[in-house]
Design an enzyme around this catalytic site. Structure first.
Site, mmCIF file in Angstrom:
data_model
loop_
_atom_site.group_PDB
_atom_site.id
_atom_site.type_symbol
_atom_site.label_atom_id
_atom_site.label_comp_id
_atom_site.label_asym_id
_atom_site.label_seq_id
_atom_site.Cartn_x
_atom_site.Cartn_y
_atom_site.Cartn_z
ATOM 1 N N ALA A 33 0.834 -1.206 0.000
ATOM 2 C CA ALA A 33 0.000 0.000 0.000
ATOM 3 C C ALA A 33 0.864 1.250 0.000
ATOM 4 O O ALA A 33 1.976 1.255 0.527
ATOM 5 C CB ALA A 33 -0.910 -0.009 1.228
ATOM 6 N N GLY A 86 0.865 -5.380 1.187
ATOM 7 C CA GLY A 86 -0.278 -5.618 0.300
ATOM 8 C C GLY A 86 0.114 -6.315 -0.993
ATOM 9 O O GLY A 86 -0.689 -7.041 -1.583
ATOM 10 N N GLU A 89 0.205 -9.855 -0.187
ATOM 11 C CA GLU A 89 -1.173 -10.343 -0.051
ATOM 12 C C GLU A 89 -1.823 -10.563 -1.422
ATOM 13 O O GLU A 89 -2.584 -11.512 -1.611
ATOM 14 C CB GLU A 89 -1.975 -9.359 0.801
ATOM 15 C CG GLU A 89 -1.435 -9.302 2.226
ATOM 16 C CD GLU A 89 -2.181 -8.335 3.121
ATOM 17 O OE1 GLU A 89 -3.017 -8.790 3.900
ATOM 18 O OE2 GLU A 89 -1.919 -7.122 3.034
ATOM 19 N N GLU A 109 3.788 -4.970 8.430
ATOM 20 C CA GLU A 109 2.681 -4.200 9.023
ATOM 21 C C GLU A 109 2.816 -3.940 10.512
ATOM 22 O O GLU A 109 2.396 -2.885 11.003
ATOM 23 C CB GLU A 109 1.342 -4.895 8.746
ATOM 24 C CG GLU A 109 0.820 -4.694 7.327
ATOM 25 C CD GLU A 109 1.441 -5.645 6.319
ATOM 26 O OE1 GLU A 109 2.330 -6.444 6.711
ATOM 27 O OE2 GLU A 109 1.049 -5.591 5.135
#
Lengths: 231, 78
Positions: A33, A86, A89, A109
């Site tokens: 992100a 992200g 992910e 994170e």
């Protein structure tokens, strides 16, 4: 990128047998992100609205990730360089991952006071042992392609620049199989961890509203160092 | 510290980032000398892990600035 993925999903050819996800960026597959965008977005919104804002953001991402995960065709991720947060992910939605030797996987994170919120932990739990997940999550360290291969995170490791060719070769092989059998096999072996994904969404929104995340984002965004602050 | 570790590290770094090996010194700040950011440093970590067949946890490299100190970290993992 989220909008681009939504467009890809809307325009997928129903007759296709394989989707290959890769990046043309030199630095890697995806660094995750945009922390600056997240920080400035939250700063521009009254704190009383953060919960609704975060929930809308995370629900939209989960819709895309879940749709990619459950596509009725074979999905292959080709990873080189950074595959963080992200981005990691996103890679985990793929049925199979091919990594070039430069690939590194990481969940940073916790350094921001949150957990991966795009479905990463439930999807990783589906594929590898809990010990590796704890290692990645609780240390925030990155692991290379060789380790990823050893623990079953990726299915193939190839030389630099060879990932896409390897993925096309794999796609050609997978495409030879009967479509109904192929879809049935995938649906059987790769169920959506729906309950865990729902819990993850709640936990992410809960943690992301705490001052710890905003403070960590502020330190990161305001840093002018080559090595931006991350604990 | 094994001399070959430092030599190999500096060769790999020079090759990865197109630096002039003859201009690199063991005491140089590798980020400044190579002009790299933290994501580019990750590329170097992969090169080093593959070359020395070790694992280099990122958190152990926090505070490592020079080629010399990075070579010492590598040696502790060999």
């Amino acid at each position: 990128m989220l909008t681009a993925l939504e467009l890809v999903l809307a325009e997928l050819d129903p007759a296709a047998h394989t989707l290959i996800i890769h990046s043309t960026l030199r630095g890697g597959f995806c660094a995750g992100a945009d922390l600056r965008e997240l920080y400035h977005g939250l700063q521009a919104t009254p704190p009383s609205e953060h919960a609704v804002q975060l929930r809308g953001f995370i629900d939209r991402i989960h819709r895309v990730m879940d749709a990619l995960d459950m596509l009725p065709l074979t999905t292959i991720g080709v990873v080189h360089g950074v595959c963080f947060g992200g981005g990691f992910e996103l890679a985990l939605t793929c049925d199979m991952l091919i990594a070039e030797k430069s690939a590194r996987f990481c969940f940073p994170e916790l350094r921001l006071g949150i957990i991966p919120g795009f479905g990463g932990i439930p999807r990783l739990r589906r594929d590898v042992g809990n010990g590796l997940i704890r290692d990645l999550l609780l240390s925030g360290r990155s692991v290379g392609a060789k380790k990823a291969l050893a623990v079953g995170l990726i299915s193939q490791m190839v030389a630099g620049g060879e990932g896409l060719a390897a993925a096309r070769s794999l796609a050609a092989q997978s495409g030879k199989f009967d479509a109904t059998a192929r879809r049935a096999a995938k649906a059987f072996i790769k169920p959506l961890p729906a309950a865990e994904l729902a819990r993850e969404r709640d936990l992410f929104v809960e943690l992301a509203q705490r001052p710890a995340m905003l403070a960590a984002l502020r330190r990161f965004v305001e840093s002018s160092e080559l090595r931006p602050y991350l604990p | 510290m094994a001399a070959d570790t430092l030599t190999t590290l500096m060769k790999l770094a020079a090759k990865r980032f197109g630096a002039d090996l003859s201009q690199l010194r063991p005491e140089d700040d590798l980020f400044e000398r190579l002009g790299i950011d933290s994501f580019q440093a990750v590329e170097l970590i992969s090169d080093l892990e593959n070359e020395f067949d070790i694992e280099l946890p990122d958190y152990e490299l926090q505070g490592v600035k020079t080629f010399e100190s990075l070579a010492q970290k590598i040696d502790k993992r060999r």
